[in-house]
Motif scaffolding. Structure first.
Motif, mmCIF file in Angstrom:
data_model
loop_
_atom_site.group_PDB
_atom_site.id
_atom_site.type_symbol
_atom_site.label_atom_id
_atom_site.label_comp_id
_atom_site.label_asym_id
_atom_site.label_seq_id
_atom_site.Cartn_x
_atom_site.Cartn_y
_atom_site.Cartn_z
ATOM 1 N N GLN A 5 0.836 -1.178 0.000
ATOM 2 C CA GLN A 5 0.000 0.000 0.000
ATOM 3 C C GLN A 5 0.878 1.238 0.000
ATOM 4 O O GLN A 5 2.001 1.226 0.499
ATOM 5 C CB GLN A 5 -0.904 -0.001 1.247
ATOM 6 C CG GLN A 5 -1.851 -1.182 1.293
ATOM 7 C CD GLN A 5 -2.753 -1.241 0.081
ATOM 8 O OE1 GLN A 5 -3.286 -0.228 -0.349
ATOM 9 N NE2 GLN A 5 -2.909 -2.430 -0.488
ATOM 10 N N PRO A 6 0.379 2.349 -0.583
ATOM 11 C CA PRO A 6 1.156 3.577 -0.570
ATOM 12 C C PRO A 6 1.581 3.924 0.850
ATOM 13 O O PRO A 6 0.782 3.868 1.792
ATOM 14 C CB PRO A 6 0.177 4.607 -1.148
ATOM 15 C CG PRO A 6 -0.750 3.801 -2.004
ATOM 16 C CD PRO A 6 -0.897 2.494 -1.299
ATOM 17 N N ASP A 99 7.811 8.367 -6.281
ATOM 18 C CA ASP A 99 6.671 8.052 -5.431
ATOM 19 C C ASP A 99 6.523 6.545 -5.350
ATOM 20 O O ASP A 99 7.258 5.788 -5.981
ATOM 21 C CB ASP A 99 5.382 8.701 -5.942
ATOM 22 C CG ASP A 99 5.162 8.459 -7.426
ATOM 23 O OD1 ASP A 99 5.493 7.354 -7.891
ATOM 24 O OD2 ASP A 99 4.678 9.374 -8.116
ATOM 25 N N ASN A 100 5.595 6.107 -4.559
ATOM 26 C CA ASN A 100 5.409 4.687 -4.271
ATOM 27 C C ASN A 100 4.089 4.230 -4.897
ATOM 28 O O ASN A 100 3.023 4.458 -4.344
ATOM 29 C CB ASN A 100 5.388 4.495 -2.751
ATOM 30 C CG ASN A 100 5.292 3.030 -2.351
ATOM 31 O OD1 ASN A 100 5.015 2.173 -3.169
ATOM 32 N ND2 ASN A 100 5.499 2.765 -1.075
ATOM 33 N N GLN A 101 4.185 3.618 -6.081
ATOM 34 C CA GLN A 101 2.997 3.145 -6.792
ATOM 35 C C GLN A 101 3.050 1.615 -6.874
ATOM 36 O O GLN A 101 3.860 1.059 -7.624
ATOM 37 C CB GLN A 101 2.944 3.743 -8.195
ATOM 38 C CG GLN A 101 2.848 5.258 -8.219
ATOM 39 C CD GLN A 101 2.764 5.797 -9.635
ATOM 40 O OE1 GLN A 101 2.286 5.114 -10.545
ATOM 41 N NE2 GLN A 101 3.225 7.018 -9.834
ATOM 42 N N ASP A 103 1.257 -0.754 -8.308
ATOM 43 C CA ASP A 103 1.106 -1.391 -9.610
ATOM 44 C C ASP A 103 2.359 -1.215 -10.454
ATOM 45 O O ASP A 103 2.786 -2.142 -11.157
ATOM 46 C CB ASP A 103 -0.116 -0.824 -10.343
ATOM 47 C CG ASP A 103 -1.430 -1.253 -9.701
ATOM 48 O OD1 ASP A 103 -1.420 -2.237 -8.932
ATOM 49 O OD2 ASP A 103 -2.454 -0.602 -9.967
ATOM 50 N N TRP A 104 2.947 -0.019 -10.407
ATOM 51 C CA TRP A 104 4.171 0.241 -11.174
ATOM 52 C C TRP A 104 5.293 -0.656 -10.675
ATOM 53 O O TRP A 104 6.026 -1.255 -11.468
ATOM 54 C CB TRP A 104 4.569 1.713 -11.040
ATOM 55 C CG TRP A 104 5.672 2.124 -11.970
ATOM 56 C CD1 TRP A 104 5.543 2.720 -13.193
ATOM 57 C CD2 TRP A 104 7.084 1.947 -11.760
ATOM 58 N NE1 TRP A 104 6.787 2.933 -13.759
ATOM 59 C CE2 TRP A 104 7.742 2.461 -12.895
ATOM 60 C CE3 TRP A 104 7.845 1.415 -10.732
ATOM 61 C CZ2 TRP A 104 9.126 2.458 -13.025
ATOM 62 C CZ3 TRP A 104 9.238 1.394 -10.852
ATOM 63 C CH2 TRP A 104 9.862 1.918 -11.986
#
Length: 325
Positions: A5-6, A99-101, A103-104
């Protein structure tokens, strides 16, 4: 495997994305998950290492699919091992993320695992951090025979009279670049050469004892040929009609095939009496190997040169290739 999770920690990121699905290696006593990896070098091998860094919107489109970014990054880095004639052992990953994605990251990890499997190289560890731009640093390492070829293949052994050879076909990735920039998700046709360069690992290892100098073509044939010329203190005369390119001589894109870069093919020199052996090697490995020129003695204290000949006459072409600064 749980979804990140973010805002979740670096350790959760590592656990989910970078601990499973990579090739294993008998020399790795301790891999990812501790403060450092521990490797047991074979007694008859020397360690070859190379560090490669790629920055978003400099070395690849930032909005390209993450799995394609990972494929390209690792394959390009491993190509340096191929140029040294090294057998891949492992790699370290440095990943800076804006950032913290989740899915990516999952998609990036999938591409990295697939590339590692294709190259036969295991993930040893690394570091993740947050920063203003996506930056991928990869330290790759492998083995070269300590007794027979303690330094592997280098750029500095070419001699006057040696033939100049190149593997594969040049210019596909360079010609694909405008298409990739317009549509970063495209990865077929010429764009496959951009995202999926094939490190010539088996070829590099097979050239130990045959080639006198070698490197992988990352910044363009003409610029990289200068590296061999300079390191070996010889001139290189290349026959333009013999250079294997993605478009034919006379096509407007032909000069770009010589200077555009991102080929990751091997450029190497070898004594003229090795021609039959190299031709046999090309058949055995099913890799096109083309003799494109000859090394010549440089004149006194003049700087080494690379000359392209068409109909035996020198022609002026840009040799700048890719410039990092």
């Amino acid at each position: 495997m749980s979804r990140q999770q973010p805002g979740s920690s670096e350790f959760e990121l590592i656990q989910r994305c970078f601990t499973q699905g990579y090739p294993t290696d008998a020399a790795t006593l301790l891999g990812i998950g501790d403060d450092a990896s521990v490797i047991a070098p074979p007694a008859d091998q020397h360690l070859a290492q190379s560090l490669d860094t790629q920055v978003a919107d400099v070395h690849f489109p930032a909005n390209a699919p993450a799995h394609l970014i990972a494929q390209r990054a690792l394959r390009c880095a491993v190509s340096d091992l191929a140029a040294m004639g090294a057998s891949p052992q492992g790699f370290l990953l440095g990943l800076t993320l804006p950032d913290n994605q989740p899915d990516w990251l999952d998609d990036f990890a999938r591409g990295l695992r697939d590339a590692a499997t294709a190259c036969g190289i295991t993930l040893l560890g690394g570091d993740t951090t947050r920063g203003p731009a996506l930056v991928i640093s990869l330290l790759v390492q492998g083995w070269v025979p300590a007794l027979s070829h303690p330094r592997g293949l280098t750029r500095g052994g070419a001699q006057a009279g040696d033939d100049v050879w190149v593997s594969g076909c040049l210019g596909q990735a360079a010609l694909a670049l405008p298409m990739v920039l317009a549509n970063p998700a495209i990865h077929t046709g010429l764009a496959a050469a951009y995202y999926y360069p094939a490190p010539r690992l088996t070829l590099g290892q097979s050239l130990l004892g045959i080639a006198t100098a070698a490197l992988d073509i990352s910044d363009g044939l003409l610029q990289d040929a200068h590296h061999i010329a300079t390191a070996s203190a010889v001139n290189l005369a290349l026959t333009g009609e013999h250079i294997p390119t993605a478009v034919a001589l006379g096509h407007p894109g032909w000069p770009d095939c010589l200077s555009g870069g991102d080929d990751y093919e091997l450029l190497f020199t070898a004594p003229a009496d090795q021609q039959t052996r190299i031709a046999t090697l090309a058949q055995q490995l099913d890799v096109p190997l083309t003799r494109i020129g000859q090394c010549q003695s440089k004149i006194n204290d003049q700087q080494p040169t690379v000359t392209v000949l068409l109909q035996d006459q020198p022609v002026q072409l840009t040799t700048s290739g890719y410039q990092h600064f």
